[in-house]
Design an enzyme around this catalytic site. Sequence first.
Site, PDB file in Angstrom:
ATOM      1  N   HIS A 129      20.922   3.299  -4.971  1.00 18.27           N
ATOM      2  CA  HIS A 129      19.524   2.837  -4.958  1.00 18.27           C
ATOM      3  C   HIS A 129      19.119   2.313  -6.330  1.00 18.27           C
ATOM      4  O   HIS A 129      18.874   3.093  -7.254  1.00 18.27           O
ATOM      5  CB  HIS A 129      18.622   4.016  -4.573  1.00 18.27           C
ATOM      6  N   HIS A 161      17.209  -1.397  -8.441  1.00 19.55           N
ATOM      7  CA  HIS A 161      16.504  -2.682  -8.317  1.00 19.55           C
ATOM      8  C   HIS A 161      17.041  -3.616  -9.392  1.00 19.55           C
ATOM      9  O   HIS A 161      16.855  -3.358 -10.584  1.00 19.55           O
ATOM     10  CB  HIS A 161      14.996  -2.470  -8.482  1.00 19.55           C
ATOM     11  N   ASN A 171      13.931  -5.777  -2.533  1.00 18.53           N
ATOM     12  CA  ASN A 171      12.574  -6.259  -2.860  1.00 18.53           C
ATOM     13  C   ASN A 171      12.589  -7.268  -4.016  1.00 18.53           C
ATOM     14  O   ASN A 171      12.018  -7.054  -5.071  1.00 18.53           O
ATOM     15  CB  ASN A 171      11.593  -5.100  -3.124  1.00 18.53           C
ATOM     16  N   HIS A 180      11.345   4.475   2.374  1.00 21.90           N
ATOM     17  CA  HIS A 180      10.479   4.935   1.289  1.00 21.90           C
ATOM     18  C   HIS A 180       9.319   5.635   1.988  1.00 21.90           C
ATOM     19  O   HIS A 180       8.426   4.976   2.511  1.00 21.90           O
ATOM     20  CB  HIS A 180      10.015   3.701   0.501  1.00 21.90           C
ATOM     21  N   HIS A 211      14.606   8.672  -2.480  1.00 27.43           N
ATOM     22  CA  HIS A 211      13.888   9.394  -3.551  1.00 27.43           C
ATOM     23  C   HIS A 211      12.962  10.522  -3.073  1.00 27.43           C
ATOM     24  O   HIS A 211      11.748  10.485  -3.293  1.00 27.43           O
ATOM     25  CB  HIS A 211      13.116   8.441  -4.468  1.00 27.43           C
ATOM     26  N   ASP A 242      17.224   4.977  -8.460  1.00 28.75           N
ATOM     27  CA  ASP A 242      15.998   4.174  -8.293  1.00 28.75           C
ATOM     28  C   ASP A 242      15.651   3.460  -9.607  1.00 28.75           C
ATOM     29  O   ASP A 242      14.468   3.354  -9.976  1.00 28.75           O
ATOM     30  CB  ASP A 242      14.827   5.018  -7.800  1.00 28.75           C
TER      31      ASP A 242
HETATM   32  O1  DOR Z   1       8.556   3.331  -8.557  1.00 30.04           O
HETATM   33  C1  DOR Z   1       9.103   2.565  -7.791  1.00 30.04           C
HETATM   34  N1  DOR Z   1       9.428   1.309  -8.167  1.00 30.04           N
HETATM   35  N2  DOR Z   1       9.340   2.979  -6.548  1.00 30.04           N
HETATM   36  C2  DOR Z   1       9.827   2.137  -5.622  1.00 30.04           C
HETATM   37  O2  DOR Z   1      10.062   2.574  -4.522  1.00 30.04           O
HETATM   38  C3  DOR Z   1       9.982   0.711  -5.915  1.00 30.04           C
HETATM   39  C4  DOR Z   1      10.248   0.499  -7.340  1.00 30.04           C
HETATM   40  C5  DOR Z   1      10.172  -0.942  -7.799  1.00 30.04           C
HETATM   41  O3  DOR Z   1      10.661  -1.825  -7.091  1.00 30.04           O
HETATM   42  O4  DOR Z   1       9.672  -1.161  -8.885  1.00 30.04           O
END
Ligand code: DOR
Length: 446
Positions: A62, A64, A96, A181, A234, A322
């Site tokens: 997980h 980004h 995302n 989520h 998470h 995350d």
């Molecule tokens: O804190 C977070 N940031 N939680 C998430 O689920 C998404 C993530 C993000 O994309 O910045």
Amino acid sequence: MSNLLIKSGRIIDPIQGIDKTADLLVKEGVIDSIKENIDTQEDTELIDAQGKIVSPGFIDLHCHLREPGYEHKETIATGTAAAAKGGFTTICAMPNTNPVADSQAVIDFVLKKARDEGVIRVLPIGAITKGSIGKELAEMSELAHAGVIGFSDDGNPLEDDNIMRQALSYSSLLTLPIINHCEVPSLSIGGSINEGWISNRLGLKGNPSSSETIMAARDIELAQLTGGQIHIAHASTSGTIELVRQAKKKGIRVTCEVTPHHLTLNQSAVLGNGGMSSEHAVLGPDSYDQNAKVAPPLRTKEDTDALKEGLRDGSIDFIATDHAPHSQVEKFCSFQEAAFGISVFETALGSLMSLVHSGDLSMAVLIEKMTSAPAGFLNANLGNLKPGTTADIVIIDTESEWKVDSSAFVSKGINTPLNNTVLKGQVIKTIFGGKTIYDAMDHAHD
Ligand code: DOR
């Protein structure tokens, strides 16, 4: 591709049940053998791992990476380099992005970029719904065909019960998990930290733990109805862990992950003290750290205790970072306006090691939760040191103390509440497919 002989390290490989001091030989990018004493060989680089731990490279299910669309926060090049610095050799990228990874074209783009510019393996996660807005399923079989390892609208909870039911039914056919989520929007909306004494004191709207627990309960119910696999991203509350524990006992297909920050920090980290303080931190002049703003929010000590227990008893399947990098403009503003997310890759091991040093977790379980357990989730021959397997390896110094300096991060995201804190435990080398892609010695003067 070089040959490597890693001498005298403590080799921990949960899949083979190995935890002993030995030598490990890598030939042409592949694990060759683990033996008590392997003679030095020609054309083979010697790595002295005495006093260090030799583990399979970490797997993160997980993170980004922000590309395409948000390259000012991170790129696949910077994100994979930061992950390598953290000891990761396989990472799974959340969809995302902009455009959202809800089509084969975006998945193809991510995979090509990762091949061309990434330094480790990147496995994409596809969106559950078109645009991740929760209204209509994405072309899930097209995404499965393109190579996604699961589906998620992460960042956005999937609120519609019937769409979640359909998604789980498809996931069952495609034998891929739905990763949710869990936050009920009507309860969490406007909440930027945990609902409790700190939200009251700061006058910020809180996000109650029931917002997560209620949606987790619904998802488990729908997994039972459909036979699909629900994975809870998470997890942050004791209630969620108890639900997962009971559901697993009933044989429901539910899995669950926890982040380093939800395990090691509690809500007091938003008070701007580096996060390592007690529940009853005193408000000081710097009592406000947007870098601790994350979704779901950092919770209470009772929750972190339950998360640790969940890891030990297997209710929580693995640790996932995350990693959520943001630019300073998006973080250096009022708490309400700041983006949710923490840059985690480069501090993950150091912060998790605090659990080993405190006796909360054994080193073997920590490694299992970062290697063999996520590999099992992926159903992939990764996260182990068996002869014939690609040589993805991390060498760790558990005793080395270092001060977090976010200005030296490889990630574009310097949004960490751990800046200036001292962590004990460091990645010394990361090896991917037999090639050293990170060496702490090269960064010694960063
Ligand atoms: O804190 C977070 N940031 N939680 C998430 O689920 C998404 C993530 C993000 O994309 O910045």
